[in-house]
Design a protein around this motif. Structure first.
Motif, PDB file in Angstrom:
ATOM      1  N   PHE A   1       0.834  -1.192   0.000  1.00 31.60           N
ATOM      2  CA  PHE A   1       0.000   0.000   0.000  1.00 31.60           C
ATOM      3  C   PHE A   1       0.877   1.253   0.000  1.00 31.60           C
ATOM      4  CE2 PHE A   1      -2.595  -3.292   1.879  1.00 31.60           C
ATOM      5  CZ  PHE A   1      -3.897  -3.013   1.492  1.00 31.60           C
ATOM      6  N   VAL A   2       0.264   2.388  -0.279  1.00 31.22           N
ATOM      7  CA  VAL A   2       0.898   3.688  -0.047  1.00 31.22           C
ATOM      8  C   VAL A   2       0.429   4.163   1.329  1.00 31.22           C
ATOM      9  CG1 VAL A   2       1.103   6.086  -0.786  1.00 31.22           C
ATOM     10  CG2 VAL A   2       1.021   4.245  -2.496  1.00 31.22           C
ATOM     11  N   ILE A   3       1.370   4.312   2.251  1.00 33.26           N
ATOM     12  CA  ILE A   3       1.035   4.613   3.643  1.00 33.26           C
ATOM     13  C   ILE A   3       1.754   5.888   4.080  1.00 33.26           C
ATOM     14  CG2 ILE A   3       1.073   3.771   6.015  1.00 33.26           C
ATOM     15  CD1 ILE A   3       1.196   0.929   4.914  1.00 33.26           C
ATOM     16  N   PRO A   4       1.020   6.992   4.275  1.00 35.21           N
ATOM     17  CA  PRO A   4       1.646   8.192   4.845  1.00 35.21           C
ATOM     18  C   PRO A   4       1.806   8.034   6.355  1.00 35.21           C
ATOM     19  CG  PRO A   4      -0.655   8.622   4.319  1.00 35.21           C
ATOM     20  CD  PRO A   4      -0.383   7.211   3.887  1.00 35.21           C
ATOM     21  N   VAL A   5       3.026   8.179   6.839  1.00 37.60           N
ATOM     22  CA  VAL A   5       3.335   7.963   8.255  1.00 37.60           C
ATOM     23  C   VAL A   5       3.850   9.270   8.849  1.00 37.60           C
ATOM     24  CG1 VAL A   5       4.569   6.529   9.916  1.00 37.60           C
ATOM     25  CG2 VAL A   5       3.967   5.583   7.671  1.00 37.60           C
ATOM     26  N   ALA A   6       3.031   9.918   9.659  1.00 33.61           N
ATOM     27  CA  ALA A   6       3.454  11.146  10.328  1.00 33.61           C
ATOM     28  C   ALA A   6       4.278  10.777  11.559  1.00 33.61           C
ATOM     29  CB  ALA A   6       2.243  11.978  10.727  1.00 33.61           C
ATOM     30  N   VAL A   7       5.489  11.324  11.655  1.00 33.03           N
ATOM     31  CA  VAL A   7       6.388  10.971  12.753  1.00 33.03           C
ATOM     32  C   VAL A   7       7.012  12.227  13.344  1.00 33.03           C
ATOM     33  CG1 VAL A   7       6.920   8.704  11.787  1.00 33.03           C
ATOM     34  CG2 VAL A   7       8.369  10.643  11.200  1.00 33.03           C
ATOM     35  N   GLY A   8       7.509  12.062  14.552  1.00 33.24           N
ATOM     36  CA  GLY A   8       8.297  13.087  15.240  1.00 33.24           C
ATOM     37  C   GLY A   8       9.137  12.402  16.294  1.00 33.24           C
ATOM     38  N   LEU A   9      10.152  13.083  16.786  1.00 30.63           N
ATOM     39  CA  LEU A   9      11.037  12.512  17.806  1.00 30.63           C
ATOM     40  C   LEU A   9      11.003  13.373  19.060  1.00 30.63           C
ATOM     41  CD1 LEU A   9      14.196  11.599  15.653  1.00 30.63           C
ATOM     42  CD2 LEU A   9      12.184  10.181  16.157  1.00 30.63           C
ATOM     43  N   LEU A  10      10.963  12.701  20.215  1.00 31.17           N
ATOM     44  CA  LEU A  10      10.997  13.379  21.514  1.00 31.17           C
ATOM     45  C   LEU A  10      12.334  13.111  22.185  1.00 31.17           C
ATOM     46  CD1 LEU A  10       7.903  13.134  20.863  1.00 31.17           C
ATOM     47  CD2 LEU A  10       7.535  12.883  23.322  1.00 31.17           C
ATOM     48  N   ASP A  11      12.840  14.112  22.927  1.00 32.23           N
ATOM     49  CA  ASP A  11      14.073  13.894  23.675  1.00 32.23           C
ATOM     50  C   ASP A  11      13.752  13.264  25.032  1.00 32.23           C
ATOM     51  OD1 ASP A  11      13.182  15.914  25.398  1.00 32.23           O
ATOM     52  OD2 ASP A  11      14.466  17.461  24.475  1.00 32.23           O
ATOM     53  N   ALA A  12      14.766  13.080  25.849  1.00 33.13           N
ATOM     54  CA  ALA A  12      14.586  12.382  27.123  1.00 33.13           C
ATOM     55  C   ALA A  12      13.635  13.113  28.058  1.00 33.13           C
ATOM     56  CB  ALA A  12      15.944  12.189  27.805  1.00 33.13           C
ATOM     57  N   GLN A  13      13.500  14.428  27.898  1.00 31.85           N
ATOM     58  CA  GLN A  13      12.573  15.195  28.726  1.00 31.85           C
ATOM     59  C   GLN A  13      11.177  15.260  28.118  1.00 31.85           C
ATOM     60  OE1 GLN A  13      15.853  16.430  28.000  1.00 31.85           O
ATOM     61  NE2 GLN A  13      16.341  15.362  29.928  1.00 31.85           N
ATOM     62  N   GLY A  14      10.993  14.625  26.979  1.00 35.29           N
ATOM     63  CA  GLY A  14       9.676  14.602  26.349  1.00 35.29           C
ATOM     64  C   GLY A  14       9.412  15.776  25.434  1.00 35.29           C
ATOM     65  N   GLN A  15      10.416  16.558  25.123  1.00 30.65           N
ATOM     66  CA  GLN A  15      10.237  17.702  24.232  1.00 30.65           C
ATOM     67  C   GLN A  15      10.468  17.284  22.785  1.00 30.65           C
ATOM     68  OE1 GLN A  15       9.210  20.769  25.541  1.00 30.65           O
ATOM     69  NE2 GLN A  15       8.997  19.400  27.323  1.00 30.65           N
ATOM     70  N   ASP A  16       9.735  17.912  21.854  1.00 25.76           N
ATOM     71  CA  ASP A  16       9.947  17.649  20.437  1.00 25.76           C
ATOM     72  C   ASP A  16      11.358  18.078  20.040  1.00 25.76           C
ATOM     73  OD1 ASP A  16       7.495  16.534  19.596  1.00 25.76           O
ATOM     74  OD2 ASP A  16       6.561  18.509  19.605  1.00 25.76           O
ATOM     75  N   ILE A  17      12.076  17.203  19.348  1.00 23.77           N
ATOM     76  CA  ILE A  17      13.387  17.563  18.831  1.00 23.77           C
ATOM     77  C   ILE A  17      13.177  18.371  17.557  1.00 23.77           C
ATOM     78  CG2 ILE A  17      15.556  16.668  17.898  1.00 23.77           C
ATOM     79  CD1 ILE A  17      15.182  14.202  19.652  1.00 23.77           C
ATOM     80  N   PRO A  18      13.665  19.604  17.498  1.00 21.78           N
ATOM     81  CA  PRO A  18      13.397  20.472  16.336  1.00 21.78           C
ATOM     82  C   PRO A  18      13.806  19.818  15.015  1.00 21.78           C
ATOM     83  CG  PRO A  18      14.396  21.726  18.123  1.00 21.78           C
ATOM     84  CD  PRO A  18      14.476  20.278  18.519  1.00 21.78           C
ATOM     85  N   GLY A  19      12.974  20.009  14.018  1.00 16.67           N
ATOM     86  CA  GLY A  19      13.299  19.551  12.670  1.00 16.67           C
ATOM     87  C   GLY A  19      13.031  18.091  12.394  1.00 16.67           C
ATOM     88  N   THR A  20      12.438  17.382  13.350  1.00 15.32           N
ATOM     89  CA  THR A  20      12.238  15.942  13.133  1.00 15.32           C
ATOM     90  C   THR A  20      10.812  15.587  12.724  1.00 15.32           C
ATOM     91  OG1 THR A  20      11.727  15.545  15.488  1.00 15.32           O
ATOM     92  CG2 THR A  20      14.043  15.375  14.805  1.00 15.32           C
ATOM     93  N   ALA A  21       9.880  16.517  12.861  1.00 15.89           N
ATOM     94  CA  ALA A  21       8.494  16.207  12.494  1.00 15.89           C
ATOM     95  C   ALA A  21       8.357  16.167  10.977  1.00 15.89           C
ATOM     96  CB  ALA A  21       7.546  17.249  13.091  1.00 15.89           C
ATOM     97  N   ARG A  22       7.818  15.095  10.445  1.00 12.60           N
ATOM     98  CA  ARG A  22       7.658  14.962   8.997  1.00 12.60           C
ATOM     99  C   ARG A  22       6.652  13.840   8.705  1.00 12.60           C
ATOM    100  NH1 ARG A  22      13.799  13.297   7.925  1.00 12.60           N
ATOM    101  NH2 ARG A  22      13.959  14.931   9.503  1.00 12.60           N
ATOM    102  N   THR A  23       6.231  13.767   7.452  1.00 10.31           N
ATOM    103  CA  THR A  23       5.391  12.662   6.993  1.00 10.31           C
ATOM    104  C   THR A  23       6.188  11.835   6.006  1.00 10.31           C
ATOM    105  OG1 THR A  23       3.328  13.891   7.293  1.00 10.31           O
ATOM    106  CG2 THR A  23       3.266  12.006   5.800  1.00 10.31           C
TER     107      THR A  23
END
Length: 893
Positions: free
Chosen positions: A502-524
């Motif tokens: 299938f074609v599957i769009p996967v929205a992802v992001g990365l969190l650091d050890a404190q649970g904060q979004d790591i800048p620049g990692t959010a993407r599909t």
């Protein structure tokens, strides 16, 4: 015996066999002399041969009709009846139009199927989708035959003062008196061509709410809602929802109301939720009537959603319709997506939008994923069917909406709007296919992933089953990179042992050890191969991946999260869906461990880390109440069962009840504080903030009553009983009643009696009363005897679909712990009522039959008993095609 009952082997309809109609119908003039016992229908059509199809006989569909006359160009003609079809062979040659007149009679009062023309509490209604129009007159009953309609209704004026049909009222007046007194007529003309499944008429004693609106182009429109006398005070919310829907569709997609008037009519006898007949929507009362005294917050939300859904069909379904019924998701999946977007756009906050998204996904994963894994699994565009009514499914609707949502993800919100404009430019006034829609969205966005991958994306239309998305992450501390590897697979489905990717769009992001979004990692990430890897750079420490944010594709995510990672996501993820999902995964993990453990069910299945996390959610001041209620609600027994290869329903029930009791007792102080700090006795408001507070208060009261039942503390059950007596709105009142019933408290009996006495004249409230009892946790096997007793209650009417659903369906479909009894008595109850309802309403019976779709996953002794019940139903000689298809597929290997 009804003509729709089994007559030999049912016909298998295949998508690949589609052929254009041999004849086209340009115009239809229908004249009805309405009489409950014998309605006369004069059908005058302008017909012509289709020049693109070889010459052949005209075959018109009909069912339960008495044929009196057939004329061609005003003269008699030869004809024959072939099964349920009227066959005309001696017709004019060439492609010039000719006049065809057919006069028939039917008996609406005895039409218990509620398809075609029928009578409900003295009022005439119609339901023609999918193939009900053939029960009104002989016709080419298929969606790709679109015609202009003129309809004249004639009836006794005193008995049927309101006469409605599609389009615009162009004439009305008096007729000569009949045997029962004065008669009158009304003539309606629909300015838009439509297929016959969108035809509607209503005649009876109704009152209306009316509203004039001015569109953006300055044109005035009349909006009307018709209900029975006594219900007018319950229509304000539906009218407000209709006005909001009209404004939203014009603002979001540039689609204006295209009629002088738009009407909604409500009836309590209706097989579905509502029907989008052009300009004359017919609704189940459940999705129209609402006031604070009789409707809950959920009812208010459902009214808004369904009113929006049916209005949005005015363009996506009516102006552009389906070429054939295999394309059903063309209109339904698209319109569910539109009503979901509408409901999210109607709320102000991001949190409220997230709550709506979570609620939609919870339904999909609990019910549609189960359908994907069962014998009735089918693609959102099926390849074959025996009975089209069986394919009005969660797959076509809810999964279909997810496929449309993925299109929007792949082309963007603005790109999707461009695609919608192109779709209507190309196909307005046509009957088209799912391929036509997908092509328009892609062509409007030629550089998008959708356009580049369109042939592969359309596997979502042709392949059944729920894909598995496997993910694995690897962190390289030296390079400060994180590599996420994604792969996909899909289990076999009936007739589809192997699936293409299938074609599957996967929205992802990365969190650091404190649970904060790591800048620049959010993407599909768009996964189109069997597997692929994506590398995230500049990642300073080992991250926690947040995968499938917003549930960006209808898949099962399989990632080896640690408990610590899930706790981090639950506490900190900026994506509300994945924050909720982390809590669900933790609860599910603990439930499965207890279910699969040897020995007795543990009294405390939940560990301290989970309990601490739930306490933190309950105490968190920054979280909205509605979101808290979702996080603190355990996965359902049905969803838990779907994670198991072998299902012991009683053990699942016992484990989930132990989890509920542990949450209730361990957090008792917090539940009490939540109740006291959130309950609001002010004026009722159905807005998201107020509704969310009431939802959390209701959960708290459930937990407090459950804890009290085991401790013997009378305080909280007493408060619940008092709220049943004097609550200021139905939400608080019914939550309190439910808290007593679901906890099994001794005050429940008196509360149920008091509730019934107060609302015994409110049909929709009585549906809640029946459903609450049939769906209650089963303490000692008492639910089935109680349900059997309620079948004899004076207010139970099995031929009313709402009432049948409220009691019989609530027990069989929505209460697995009570239904799946070791003695098999639940299956015997199911068997008897599938057959009883089959005798008068096959559609409703077939939906009930779906309760045992997944019988093969049951452990013994449940499996053998369920199989015997299904075999008993399948062996009946007079079974409808609707039910026969369901049970035959359930028994197939």
């Amino acid at each position: 015996m009804m003509n729709s009952l089994h007559e030999g082997a049912p016909t298998l309809i295949r998508r690949e066999d589609y052929a254009a109609p041999a004849f086209l119908i340009d115009s239809v003039a229908l004249t009805f002399d309405l009489d409950p016992a014998k309605t006369r229908v004069l059908n005058q059509m302008r017909v012509r041969r289709n020049p693109d199809v070889p010459a052949q006989a005209l075959r018109l569909d009909g069912e339960d009709l008495n044929l009196a006359r057939v004329l061609v160009n005003g003269a008699g003609t030869s004809f024959k009846l072939d099964g349920q079809q009227l066959v005309l062979e001696n017709l004019p040659e060439g492609t010039e139009p000719f006049d065809l007149e057919i006069f028939t009679t039917c008996a609406p009062a005895s039409n218990t199927q509620l398809m075609g023309l029928y009578v409900s509490q003295g009022t005439f209604f119609t339901q023609c989708e999918a193939e009900g129009f053939r029960r009104i007159t002989y016709f080419l009953d298929r969606p790709d035959v679109m015609a202009s309609y003129t309809v004249t209704l004639r009836a006794d004026k005193a008995t049927y003062p309101v006469l409605l049909s599609n389009g615009n009222l162009v004439e009305e007046g008096a007729l000569e008196d009949g045997p029962n007194g004065p008669r009158h007529y009304a003539k309606w003309v629909d300015p838009h061509k439509k297929p016959c499944y969108l035809f509607a008429l209503v005649a009876g004693q109704l009152v209306r709410r009316e509203q004039k609106i001015i569109a953006r182009n300055g044109q005035e429109h009349t909006l009307q809602i018709y209900v029975r006398a006594g219900d007018l005070d319950k229509t304000e919310h539906a009218m407000n929802s209709l006005m909001a829907s009209i404004a939203w569709d014009e603002a979001r997609f540039g689609l204006p109301l295209d009629l002088e008037r738009f009407m909604i009519v409500a009836t309590s006898d209706f097989n579905m939720g509502a029907m989008e007949n052009k300009g004359l929507n017919i609704f189940n009362t459940k999705f129209v009537l609402a006031n604070p005294a009789t409707a809950t917050d959920v009812d208010y939300a459902n009214v808004e959603s369904v009113v929006g859904h049916e209005y949005f069909h005015n363009w996506t379904g009516n102006r552009v319709t389906c070429r054939d019924w295999f394309q059903l998701s063309l209109k339904e999946g698209l319109t569910v997506f539109r009503d979901q977007e509408f409901s999210m756009d109607m709320v102000a906050s991001a949190s409220a939008r997230a709550v709506k998204r979570i609620e939609d996904v919870r339904l999909l994963r609990t019910a549609q994923f189960a359908e994907d894994a069962g014998p009735m699994a089918h693609p959102i565009r099926p390849d074959q069917y025996q009975e089209i009514n069986n394919f009005y499914t969660l797959t076509v609707y809810e999964k279909g909406a997810e496929v449309v949502r993925m299109m929007q993800t792949l082309v963007g919100r603005d790109g999707f709007a461009r695609g919608m404009r192109l779709y209507f430019e190309r196909h307005d006034g046509q009957a088209v296919t799912c391929d036509d829609f997908a092509q328009a969205i892609a062509d409007a966005n030629p550089d998008s992933h959708l356009a580049l991958l369109l042939p592969q994306f359309k596997h979502w239309y042709s392949q059944a089953g729920t894909p598995r998305l496997h993910s694995q992450g690897e962190y390289d501390a030296d390079a400060q990179t994180y590599t996420l590897t994604l792969s996909q697979s899909c289990p076999p489905s009936p007739g589809q042992p192997v699936k293409a990717p299938f074609v599957i769009p996967v929205a992802v992001g990365l969190l650091d050890a404190q649970g904060q979004d790591i800048p620049g990692t959010a993407r599909t990430v768009v996964l189109s191969d069997t597997s692929a890897s994506v590398v995230f750079e500049h990642v300073p420490s080992a991250p926690v991946p947040s995968i499938l944010r917003g549930f960006s594709a209808p898949v099962v995510l399989q990632h080896a999260y640690t408990d610590a990672e899930l706790l981090t996501l639950l506490a900190h993820d900026s994506d509300a869906f994945n924050r909720w999902e982390a809590g669900q995964r933790l609860a599910l993990r603990l439930a499965l461990a207890a279910i699969q453990a040897d020995g007795d069910v543990p009294t405390e299945p939940l560990d301290s880390a989970y309990m601490d996390a739930m306490r933190a959610v309950l105490q968190a001041p920054q979280l909205d109440a509605a979101f808290k209620e979702l996080v603190l609600t355990l996965p359902s027994e049905t969803y838990i069962a779907e994670q198991l290869d072998m299902v012991d329903p009683q053990r699942i029930h016992a484990v989930r009840e132990a989890m509920r009791l542990q949450l209730a007792t361990a957090l008792q102080t917090d539940w009490a504080h939540t109740f006291e700090s959130h309950h609001d006795n002010g004026a009722y408001r159905p807005d998201p903030v107020s509704s969310g507070r009431r939802a959390l208060v209701g959960l708290a009261l459930h937990m407090l009553c459950l804890a009290a039942r085991h401790s013997g503390d009378p305080v909280w059950p007493g408060k619940a009983y008092q709220r049943v007596k004097d609550a200021g709105n139905m939400t608080d009142r019914f939550q309190s009643l439910s808290a007593l019933v679901s906890s099994g408290h001794e005050l429940a009996t008196a509360a149920l009696e008091r509730f019934h006495a107060r609302f015994q004249r409110e049909e929709l409230v009585l549906d809640k009363w029946f459903a609450l009892q049939a769906g209650a946790p089963d303490h000692g096997g008492h639910i089935l005897p109680m349900v059997q007793q309620l079948l004899t209650h004076p207010d139970f009417h099995i031929k009313n679909p709402n009432r049948a659903r409220s009691l019989i369906f609530s027990y069989c479909n929505a209460n697995p712990g009570a239904f799946h009894r070791a003695d098999g008595a639940g299956y015997t109850f199911w068997r008897d009522h599938v057959l009883a309802i089959n005798a008068f309403n096959p559609q409703v019976a077939a939906r009930l039959a779906r309760a045992l779709d997944r019988w093969r996953q049951l452990a013994e002794p449940y499996r053998s008993a369920a199989c015997a019940a299904i075999e008993h139903v399948a062996a009946q000689p007079d079974l409808s095609n609707d039910v026969r298809e369901v049970v035959t597929r359930a028994l197939a290997d």
